[in-house]
Design an enzyme around this catalytic site. Structure first.
Site, PDB file in Angstrom:
ATOM      1  N   HIS A 175     -19.571  38.974  36.515  1.00  0.00           N
ATOM      2  CA  HIS A 175     -20.083  39.106  37.877  1.00  0.00           C
ATOM      3  C   HIS A 175     -21.570  39.482  37.906  1.00  0.00           C
ATOM      4  O   HIS A 175     -21.913  40.662  37.920  1.00  0.00           O
ATOM      5  CB  HIS A 175     -19.318  40.198  38.616  1.00  0.00           C
ATOM      6  CG  HIS A 175     -17.943  39.819  39.044  1.00  0.00           C
ATOM      7  ND1 HIS A 175     -17.671  39.247  40.261  1.00  0.00           N
ATOM      8  CD2 HIS A 175     -16.751  39.940  38.404  1.00  0.00           C
ATOM      9  CE1 HIS A 175     -16.361  39.036  40.374  1.00  0.00           C
ATOM     10  NE2 HIS A 175     -15.781  39.439  39.251  1.00  0.00           N
ATOM     11  N   CYS A 228     -16.310  34.192  38.566  1.00  0.00           N
ATOM     12  CA  CYS A 228     -14.959  34.737  38.437  1.00  0.00           C
ATOM     13  C   CYS A 228     -13.957  33.793  39.100  1.00  0.00           C
ATOM     14  O   CYS A 228     -13.740  32.696  38.614  1.00  0.00           O
ATOM     15  CB  CYS A 228     -14.899  36.157  39.004  1.00  0.00           C
ATOM     16  SG  CYS A 228     -13.442  37.085  38.448  1.00  0.00           S
ATOM     17  N   GLU A 262     -23.529  39.330  40.427  1.00  0.00           N
ATOM     18  CA  GLU A 262     -23.837  40.009  41.695  1.00  0.00           C
ATOM     19  C   GLU A 262     -23.545  41.496  41.631  1.00  0.00           C
ATOM     20  O   GLU A 262     -24.084  42.283  42.414  1.00  0.00           O
ATOM     21  CB  GLU A 262     -23.070  39.339  42.852  1.00  0.00           C
ATOM     22  CG  GLU A 262     -21.626  39.718  43.005  1.00  0.00           C
ATOM     23  CD  GLU A 262     -20.668  39.040  42.030  1.00  0.00           C
ATOM     24  OE1 GLU A 262     -19.448  39.209  42.179  1.00  0.00           O
ATOM     25  OE2 GLU A 262     -21.153  38.323  41.114  1.00  0.00           O
TER      26      GLU A 262
END
Length: 230
Positions: free
Chosen positions: A202, A85, A204
């Protein structure tokens, strides 16, 4: 290995990244950009957020932090580097990868789950998947539209450096499956070395089973694969 997660003023996904990596039993340490890379660094993550308030352009100011010269040097020596990002914006602005990320076609901040098609499975960041797999990973950005001139895009595609494309659940790329207007539905690309990658979604946030899908685990496992010479 120890992954250095670089925190800039305005980073806000660094702790998410640390928790996700530690869930995968990958040692991680948040590093303030002014302190430089620790001597034991064997992987680098540029996390999401709004470094320096996205002034000038998203990622432009962080890309000029002295630590990024260290990151580029480490990347050239084979250290795995992943930008996510805002980290992807920093990666492009600093020359780690081709292209740029700019304002979404909708001109709005978008936060939603998207489908990504794995374009190749022979890189550290995609070794956990098969080519053509469709994975579910969230986005959260206002400047996620990937842009690059046609000539350089052709070179990028000829060199097989596109990692992920936005797609529908059937793996088809069409305008409705492209959340931000990225050119050729590009969601993630490789740098000159396959150990360097940036992506707008993302991974994560798609790693911890207690909070949702875990399709992003394979991307973060790239630190282990790259460190092992995959």
């Amino acid at each position: 290995m120890t992954v250095a997660i670089i925190r800039f003023g305005g980073s806000n996904c660094d702790r998410d990244a640390e928790r996700a990596l530690e869930h995968l039993e990958i040692d991680a340490e948040i590093v303030w950009h002014e302190d430089g890379l620790p001597a034991e660094t064997s992987g680098i993550m540029l996390p999401g957020g709004f470094s320096y308030g996205d002034y000038l352009r998203a990622g432009a100011m962080a890309a000029r932090s002295p630590i990024m010269a260290e990151v580029r040097e480490a990347a050239a020596e084979g250290t795995p580097v992943l930008g996510v990002c805002n980290g992807a914006q920093i990666g492009c602005e600093s020359g780690l990868t081709e292209g740029a990320f700019t304002t979404n076609e909708s001109a709005r901040f978008q936060c939603e789950h998207v489908s990504l098609r794995v374009e190749r499975d022979d890189t550290p960041w995609t070794a956990a998947y098969d080519e053509g797999d469709v994975i579910d990973v969230p986005i959260a950005h206002g400047e996620g539209r990937y842009e690059i001139d046609d000539e350089r895009l052709a070179e990028l595609e000829d060199d097989d450096r596109v990692l992920f494309r936005y797609c529908n659940e059937d793996g088809e790329t069409d305008p409705e499956a492209n959340p931000n207007g990225s050119k050729h539905n590009v969601a993630g690309v490789l740098g000159e070395h396959e150990t360097v990658a940036v992506l707008m979604p993302h991974p994560e946030r798609a790693t911890l089973p207690d909070v949702g899908p875990t399709d992003g685990q394979g991307v973060l496992r790239g630190f282990e694969a790259a460190d092992g010479g995959a």
